[in-house]
Design an enzyme around this catalytic site. Structure first.
Site, PDB file in Angstrom:
ATOM      1  N   ASN A  17       1.061  -1.307   0.056  1.00  0.00           N
ATOM      2  CA  ASN A  17       0.086  -0.075  -0.151  1.00  0.00           C
ATOM      3  C   ASN A  17       0.978   1.405   0.053  1.00  0.00           C
ATOM      4  O   ASN A  17       1.579   1.656   0.979  1.00  0.00           O
ATOM      5  CB  ASN A  17      -0.808   0.031   1.306  1.00  0.00           C
ATOM      6  CG  ASN A  17      -1.624   1.092   1.299  1.00  0.00           C
ATOM      7  OD1 ASN A  17      -1.900   1.923   0.527  1.00  0.00           O
ATOM      8  ND2 ASN A  17      -2.234   1.200   2.762  1.00  0.00           N
ATOM      9  N   TRP A  18       0.770   1.807  -1.165  1.00  0.00           N
ATOM     10  CA  TRP A  18       1.944   3.021  -1.247  1.00  0.00           C
ATOM     11  C   TRP A  18       1.307   4.212  -0.901  1.00  0.00           C
ATOM     12  O   TRP A  18       2.115   5.343  -0.517  1.00  0.00           O
ATOM     13  CB  TRP A  18       2.038   3.423  -2.778  1.00  0.00           C
ATOM     14  CG  TRP A  18       2.976   2.437  -3.456  1.00  0.00           C
ATOM     15  CD1 TRP A  18       3.558   1.200  -3.090  1.00  0.00           C
ATOM     16  CD2 TRP A  18       3.445   2.424  -4.585  1.00  0.00           C
ATOM     17  NE1 TRP A  18       4.315   0.618  -3.781  1.00  0.00           N
ATOM     18  CE2 TRP A  18       4.462   1.386  -4.933  1.00  0.00           C
ATOM     19  CE3 TRP A  18       3.144   3.321  -5.810  1.00  0.00           C
ATOM     20  CZ2 TRP A  18       5.096   1.264  -6.189  1.00  0.00           C
ATOM     21  CZ3 TRP A  18       3.937   2.975  -7.085  1.00  0.00           C
ATOM     22  CH2 TRP A  18       4.565   2.059  -7.307  1.00  0.00           C
ATOM     23  N   LYS A  19       0.047   4.265  -0.247  1.00  0.00           N
ATOM     24  CA  LYS A  19      -0.630   5.364   0.290  1.00  0.00           C
ATOM     25  C   LYS A  19      -0.499   6.483  -0.431  1.00  0.00           C
ATOM     26  O   LYS A  19      -0.513   6.657  -1.551  1.00  0.00           O
ATOM     27  CB  LYS A  19      -0.011   5.476   1.847  1.00  0.00           C
ATOM     28  CG  LYS A  19       0.052   4.434   2.722  1.00  0.00           C
ATOM     29  CD  LYS A  19      -0.047   4.566   4.332  1.00  0.00           C
ATOM     30  CE  LYS A  19      -0.116   3.263   4.734  1.00  0.00           C
ATOM     31  NZ  LYS A  19       0.063   3.091   6.201  1.00  0.00           N
ATOM     32  N   HIS A 103      -9.593   1.218   5.248  1.00  0.00           N
ATOM     33  CA  HIS A 103      -8.316   1.177   5.841  1.00  0.00           C
ATOM     34  C   HIS A 103      -8.402   2.215   7.109  1.00  0.00           C
ATOM     35  O   HIS A 103      -9.368   3.319   6.950  1.00  0.00           O
ATOM     36  CB  HIS A 103      -7.199   1.791   4.857  1.00  0.00           C
ATOM     37  CG  HIS A 103      -5.919   1.701   5.287  1.00  0.00           C
ATOM     38  ND1 HIS A 103      -5.534   2.588   6.216  1.00  0.00           N
ATOM     39  CD2 HIS A 103      -5.059   0.749   5.378  1.00  0.00           C
ATOM     40  CE1 HIS A 103      -4.039   2.304   6.667  1.00  0.00           C
ATOM     41  NE2 HIS A 103      -3.854   1.140   5.921  1.00  0.00           N
ATOM     42  N   GLU A 105      -6.771   4.487   8.120  1.00  0.00           N
ATOM     43  CA  GLU A 105      -6.557   5.919   7.640  1.00  0.00           C
ATOM     44  C   GLU A 105      -7.722   6.415   7.171  1.00  0.00           C
ATOM     45  O   GLU A 105      -8.167   7.860   6.997  1.00  0.00           O
ATOM     46  CB  GLU A 105      -5.219   6.183   6.939  1.00  0.00           C
ATOM     47  CG  GLU A 105      -4.077   5.810   7.601  1.00  0.00           C
ATOM     48  CD  GLU A 105      -3.009   5.535   7.047  1.00  0.00           C
ATOM     49  OE1 GLU A 105      -2.813   5.441   5.868  1.00  0.00           O
ATOM     50  OE2 GLU A 105      -1.787   4.778   7.740  1.00  0.00           O
ATOM     51  N   GLU A 173      -5.419  -5.407  10.775  1.00  0.00           N
ATOM     52  CA  GLU A 173      -4.425  -4.339  10.920  1.00  0.00           C
ATOM     53  C   GLU A 173      -4.634  -3.611  12.334  1.00  0.00           C
ATOM     54  O   GLU A 173      -5.359  -2.599  12.175  1.00  0.00           O
ATOM     55  CB  GLU A 173      -4.360  -3.376   9.944  1.00  0.00           C
ATOM     56  CG  GLU A 173      -3.999  -3.904   8.615  1.00  0.00           C
ATOM     57  CD  GLU A 173      -3.560  -2.757   7.602  1.00  0.00           C
ATOM     58  OE1 GLU A 173      -2.335  -2.908   7.106  1.00  0.00           O
ATOM     59  OE2 GLU A 173      -4.098  -1.727   7.332  1.00  0.00           O
ATOM     60  N   GLY A 179       2.540   2.142  10.946  1.00  0.00           N
ATOM     61  CA  GLY A 179       3.330   3.060  10.872  1.00  0.00           C
ATOM     62  C   GLY A 179       4.001   3.372  12.098  1.00  0.00           C
ATOM     63  O   GLY A 179       4.679   4.472  12.291  1.00  0.00           O
ATOM     64  N   SER A 219       3.449  -2.411  10.288  1.00  0.00           N
ATOM     65  CA  SER A 219       4.749  -2.562  10.443  1.00  0.00           C
ATOM     66  C   SER A 219       5.418  -3.814  10.129  1.00  0.00           C
ATOM     67  O   SER A 219       6.433  -4.057  10.908  1.00  0.00           O
ATOM     68  CB  SER A 219       5.193  -1.936  11.916  1.00  0.00           C
ATOM     69  OG  SER A 219       4.692  -0.779  12.378  1.00  0.00           O
ATOM     70  N   GLY A 240       2.772  -1.344   4.342  1.00  0.00           N
ATOM     71  CA  GLY A 240       2.692  -0.047   3.857  1.00  0.00           C
ATOM     72  C   GLY A 240       4.013   0.498   3.739  1.00  0.00           C
ATOM     73  O   GLY A 240       4.813   0.344   2.739  1.00  0.00           O
ATOM     74  N   GLY A 241       4.681   1.141   4.642  1.00  0.00           N
ATOM     75  CA  GLY A 241       6.015   1.733   4.602  1.00  0.00           C
ATOM     76  C   GLY A 241       6.863   1.061   3.934  1.00  0.00           C
ATOM     77  O   GLY A 241       7.850   1.412   2.911  1.00  0.00           O
TER      78      GLY A 241
HETATM   79  P1  PGA Z   1       2.588  -0.057   7.831  1.00  0.00           P
HETATM   80  O1  PGA Z   1       1.367   0.190   7.104  1.00  0.00           O
HETATM   81  O2  PGA Z   1       3.416  -1.279   6.966  1.00  0.00           O
HETATM   82  O3  PGA Z   1       3.734   1.209   7.313  1.00  0.00           O
HETATM   83  O4  PGA Z   1       2.433  -0.100   9.102  1.00  0.00           O
HETATM   84  C1  PGA Z   1       0.385  -0.838   6.922  1.00  0.00           C
HETATM   85  C2  PGA Z   1      -0.838  -0.426   6.399  1.00  0.00           C
HETATM   86  O5  PGA Z   1      -1.402   0.706   6.810  1.00  0.00           O
HETATM   87  O6  PGA Z   1      -1.552  -0.857   5.646  1.00  0.00           O
END
Ligand code: PGA
Length: 259
Positions: A17-19, A103, A105, A173, A179, A219, A240-241
């Site tokens: 997930n590049w966000k 998600h 977010e 999640e 993150g 993470s 994510g990251g």
């Molecule tokens: P993260 O994000 O790997 O940076 O913790 C995961 C996500 O939000 O899907």
């Protein structure tokens, strides 16, 4: 209370997930092509990348059979007066096959469980695979957070047939792990896998629950992927990251094959 259940019957699903990254189409193209070089066509895992909407056409041009595309969100209407939104049919017409829904977010911006459910129905109608994110904000010693998880599952599956549910991926999640560098332990993930299966079993039946793919996110890195995959009992990762670095992301994919 719950029997152990091995979900490793299908290849792992690893979604990046590049966000809100990277900054330009040229950077998106570069990141994607670095990734393509690292993900072999013989890779056993199903690898999916979720770029920002606006980079989907660029990345779709260079996508290859080993990497599928996801969107990071979808609206539940197909058309109409909903400024700023993108519909499932539009995504499908660009070759998108998966879509992240709910998600944390997005939920933090006000998305409700009812909207998440409508999005799941809209995605399935267009044959997109809904990857629905659930998770608790914090954990309490009494395990009250499991009630939140059960409520999220009940809401997201509302009105689905068993056949439709078998197409859905649930991404567990925990919000406190996204993150932050904090990761759920493999034991936390294993317990949650069992809990999710038992919750779906109560709503549908055991054999339906066993068909729903579960993945973990929060993470995930090269250093923890192997243990989380091997001991956590889930069938892949939402990253994510670490998906913004091709080498790290490829190592996470490899970890699912070595585990
Ligand atoms: P993260 O994000 O790997 O940076 O913790 C995961 C996500 O939000 O899907």
């Amino acid at each position: 209370m719950l029997q152990s259940l091995d979900m490793k019957h299908t290849p792992a699903l690893v979604i990046g997930n590049w966000k809100l990254n990277p900054g330009t189409p040229a950077e998106a193209k570069l990141l994607f092509s670095e990734l393509r070089k690292k993900v072999s066509k013989n890779c056993e895992a199903t690898v999916v990348i979720a770029p920002p909407f606006i980079f989907i056409p660029e990345v779709a041009k260079t996508t290859h059979s080993a990497i599928a595309l996801a969107a990071q969100d979808v609206h539940y209407e197909e058309r109409g007066a909903v400024t700023g939104e993108i519909g499932a049919g539009m995504l499908a017409s660009f070759g998108v096959q998966y879509v992240l829904i709910g998600h944390s977010e997005r939920r933090a911006l006000g998305e409700t469980d009812a909207q998440v459910n409508k999005k799941v129905h809209a995605a399935l109608k267009r044959k997109l695979v809904p990857v629905v994110c659930i998770g608790e904000r914090t954990r309490d010693a009494q395990g009250q957070f499991y009630l939140d998880i059960a409520a999220q599952i009940k809401a997201l599956t509302s009105g689905l047939t068993a056949q439709q549910l078998s197409k859905v991926v649930i991404a567990y999640e925990p919000i406190w792990a996204i993150g932050t560098g904090l990761t759920a332990t493999a034991e936390n993930v294993r317990e949650m896998q069992l809990f999710i299966v038992s919750t779906i079993t109560k709503l549908f039946e055991r054999k339906v629950a066993e068909r729903v793919r579960l993945i973990y996110g929060g993470s995930v890195k090269e250093s923890n992927a192997k243990e989380l995959y091997k001991e956590g009992g889930m069938n892949g990762f939402l990253v994510g990251g670490a998906s913004l670095q091709a080498t790290e992301f490829a190592a996470i994919i490899n970890a699912t094959e070595l585990a």
